[in-house]
Design a protein around this motif. Sequence first.
Motif, PDB file in Angstrom:
ATOM      1  N   LEU A  11       0.843  -1.189   0.000  1.00 16.54           N
ATOM      2  CA  LEU A  11       0.000   0.000   0.000  1.00 16.54           C
ATOM      3  C   LEU A  11       0.881   1.243   0.000  1.00 16.54           C
ATOM      4  CD1 LEU A  11      -2.774  -0.967   2.577  1.00 16.54           C
ATOM      5  CD2 LEU A  11      -2.963  -0.861   0.095  1.00 16.54           C
ATOM      6  N   PRO A  12       0.460   2.303  -0.694  1.00 14.37           N
ATOM      7  CA  PRO A  12       1.249   3.532  -0.689  1.00 14.37           C
ATOM      8  C   PRO A  12       1.324   4.104   0.730  1.00 14.37           C
ATOM      9  CG  PRO A  12      -0.539   3.648  -2.303  1.00 14.37           C
ATOM     10  CD  PRO A  12      -0.737   2.395  -1.517  1.00 14.37           C
ATOM     11  N   PRO A  13       2.499   4.551   1.151  1.00 16.48           N
ATOM     12  CA  PRO A  13       2.630   5.071   2.511  1.00 16.48           C
ATOM     13  C   PRO A  13       1.759   6.293   2.773  1.00 16.48           C
ATOM     14  CG  PRO A  13       4.738   5.216   1.319  1.00 16.48           C
ATOM     15  CD  PRO A  13       3.745   4.545   0.421  1.00 16.48           C
ATOM     16  N   GLU A  19      -9.061   5.002   4.213  1.00  8.97           N
ATOM     17  CA  GLU A  19      -9.154   4.291   2.935  1.00  8.97           C
ATOM     18  C   GLU A  19      -8.507   2.911   3.035  1.00  8.97           C
ATOM     19  OE1 GLU A  19      -7.775   4.741  -1.740  1.00  8.97           O
ATOM     20  OE2 GLU A  19      -7.483   6.425  -0.379  1.00  8.97           O
ATOM     21  N   ALA A  20      -7.314   2.839   3.650  1.00 11.21           N
ATOM     22  CA  ALA A  20      -6.625   1.552   3.823  1.00 11.21           C
ATOM     23  C   ALA A  20      -7.460   0.609   4.680  1.00 11.21           C
ATOM     24  CB  ALA A  20      -5.252   1.772   4.442  1.00 11.21           C
ATOM     25  N   ASP A  21      -8.036   1.128   5.756  1.00 16.23           N
ATOM     26  CA  ASP A  21      -8.861   0.295   6.636  1.00 16.23           C
ATOM     27  C   ASP A  21     -10.082  -0.251   5.904  1.00 16.23           C
ATOM     28  OD1 ASP A  21      -7.078   0.729   8.706  1.00 16.23           O
ATOM     29  OD2 ASP A  21      -8.354   2.192   9.740  1.00 16.23           O
ATOM     30  N   ASP A  22     -10.701   0.568   5.050  1.00 13.93           N
ATOM     31  CA  ASP A  22     -11.867   0.125   4.281  1.00 13.93           C
ATOM     32  C   ASP A  22     -11.481  -0.985   3.299  1.00 13.93           C
ATOM     33  OD1 ASP A  22     -14.649   0.403   3.155  1.00 13.93           O
ATOM     34  OD2 ASP A  22     -13.473   0.977   1.384  1.00 13.93           O
ATOM     35  N   ILE A  23     -10.369  -0.810   2.601  1.00 20.53           N
ATOM     36  CA  ILE A  23      -9.917  -1.815   1.641  1.00 20.53           C
ATOM     37  C   ILE A  23      -9.599  -3.124   2.364  1.00 20.53           C
ATOM     38  CG2 ILE A  23      -8.070  -2.425   0.022  1.00 20.53           C
ATOM     39  CD1 ILE A  23      -7.875   0.646  -0.562  1.00 20.53           C
ATOM     40  N   ALA A  66      -9.572 -14.681 -12.087  1.00 21.95           N
ATOM     41  CA  ALA A  66     -10.765 -13.903 -11.740  1.00 21.95           C
ATOM     42  C   ALA A  66     -10.842 -13.667 -10.237  1.00 21.95           C
ATOM     43  CB  ALA A  66     -12.024 -14.609 -12.235  1.00 21.95           C
ATOM     44  N   LEU A  67     -10.568 -14.702  -9.446  1.00 22.70           N
ATOM     45  CA  LEU A  67     -10.630 -14.547  -7.986  1.00 22.70           C
ATOM     46  C   LEU A  67      -9.556 -13.589  -7.489  1.00 22.70           C
ATOM     47  CD1 LEU A  67     -11.302 -18.222  -6.816  1.00 22.70           C
ATOM     48  CD2 LEU A  67     -12.942 -16.359  -7.166  1.00 22.70           C
ATOM     49  N   LEU A  68      -8.330 -13.749  -7.985  1.00 21.08           N
ATOM     50  CA  LEU A  68      -7.240 -12.882  -7.530  1.00 21.08           C
ATOM     51  C   LEU A  68      -7.465 -11.435  -7.953  1.00 21.08           C
ATOM     52  CD1 LEU A  68      -4.107 -15.124  -8.202  1.00 21.08           C
ATOM     53  CD2 LEU A  68      -5.251 -14.696  -6.008  1.00 21.08           C
ATOM     54  N   SER A  69      -7.901 -11.226  -9.184  1.00 22.07           N
ATOM     55  CA  SER A  69      -8.106  -9.847  -9.637  1.00 22.07           C
ATOM     56  C   SER A  69      -9.307  -9.204  -8.960  1.00 22.07           C
ATOM     57  CB  SER A  69      -8.231  -9.785 -11.156  1.00 22.07           C
ATOM     58  OG  SER A  69      -9.337 -10.529 -11.605  1.00 22.07           O
ATOM     59  N   GLY A  70     -10.165 -10.011  -8.336  1.00 24.81           N
ATOM     60  CA  GLY A  70     -11.290  -9.478  -7.572  1.00 24.81           C
ATOM     61  C   GLY A  70     -10.935  -9.064  -6.157  1.00 24.81           C
ATOM     62  N   LEU A  71      -9.733  -9.390  -5.711  1.00 22.48           N
ATOM     63  CA  LEU A  71      -9.319  -9.000  -4.364  1.00 22.48           C
ATOM     64  C   LEU A  71      -9.258  -7.478  -4.269  1.00 22.48           C
ATOM     65  CD1 LEU A  71      -6.413 -11.562  -3.871  1.00 22.48           C
ATOM     66  CD2 LEU A  71      -8.498 -11.459  -2.487  1.00 22.48           C
ATOM     67  N   PRO A  72      -9.864  -6.885  -3.255  1.00 23.28           N
ATOM     68  CA  PRO A  72      -9.801  -5.428  -3.111  1.00 23.28           C
ATOM     69  C   PRO A  72      -8.366  -4.880  -3.043  1.00 23.28           C
ATOM     70  CG  PRO A  72     -11.583  -6.271  -1.780  1.00 23.28           C
ATOM     71  CD  PRO A  72     -10.823  -7.468  -2.299  1.00 23.28           C
ATOM     72  N   LEU A  73      -7.433  -5.667  -2.505  1.00 26.85           N
ATOM     73  CA  LEU A  73      -6.039  -5.223  -2.432  1.00 26.85           C
ATOM     74  C   LEU A  73      -5.244  -5.516  -3.713  1.00 26.85           C
ATOM     75  CD1 LEU A  73      -5.150  -6.254   1.237  1.00 26.85           C
ATOM     76  CD2 LEU A  73      -5.159  -3.930   0.323  1.00 26.85           C
ATOM     77  N   PHE A  74      -5.873  -6.142  -4.702  1.00 25.40           N
ATOM     78  CA  PHE A  74      -5.175  -6.561  -5.918  1.00 25.40           C
ATOM     79  C   PHE A  74      -4.321  -5.459  -6.564  1.00 25.40           C
ATOM     80  CE2 PHE A  74      -5.108  -7.187 -10.555  1.00 25.40           C
ATOM     81  CZ  PHE A  74      -4.427  -8.390 -10.629  1.00 25.40           C
ATOM     82  N   PRO A  75      -4.823  -4.221  -6.671  1.00 24.63           N
ATOM     83  CA  PRO A  75      -4.012  -3.193  -7.329  1.00 24.63           C
ATOM     84  C   PRO A  75      -2.667  -2.917  -6.638  1.00 24.63           C
ATOM     85  CG  PRO A  75      -6.285  -2.465  -7.145  1.00 24.63           C
ATOM     86  CD  PRO A  75      -6.147  -3.721  -6.310  1.00 24.63           C
ATOM     87  N   TRP A  76      -2.546  -3.299  -5.380  1.00 26.77           N
ATOM     88  CA  TRP A  76      -1.332  -3.025  -4.612  1.00 26.77           C
ATOM     89  C   TRP A  76      -0.571  -4.305  -4.266  1.00 26.77           C
ATOM     90  CZ3 TRP A  76      -6.140  -0.942  -3.429  1.00 26.77           C
ATOM     91  CH2 TRP A  76      -6.306   0.390  -3.802  1.00 26.77           C
ATOM     92  N   MET A  77      -0.845  -5.387  -4.984  1.00 30.63           N
ATOM     93  CA  MET A  77      -0.220  -6.675  -4.679  1.00 30.63           C
ATOM     94  C   MET A  77       0.802  -7.084  -5.722  1.00 30.63           C
ATOM     95  SD  MET A  77      -3.238  -9.220  -3.503  1.00 30.63           S
ATOM     96  CE  MET A  77      -3.827  -9.256  -1.840  1.00 30.63           C
TER      97      MET A  77
END
Length: 91
Positions: A11-13, A19-23, A66-77
Amino acid sequence: MLFHVTMEVNLPPDMPKAEADDIKAREKTYAQALMRQGKWPHIWRVAGRYANVSIFDVADNDELHALLSGLPLFPWMDIQVTALARHPSAL
């Protein structure tokens, strides 16, 4: 099909805490639903890192993607996937 999946979250510092808590809350809900369905039977934390090692049991590569790209944290993984096959010495 079984897959060994390693996920490291970056996650970006400067991301606002709310926002981080919601994700993270959405991630937990999504992940636990997959666990209850038997698609994500194992997850282990990697000590000292914001990372995990998991086993997924899904129909094929497309379902895993599909499952992995659906993870809310996916953009930061950073995700690494290894397909698994039964070992001939396994019981």
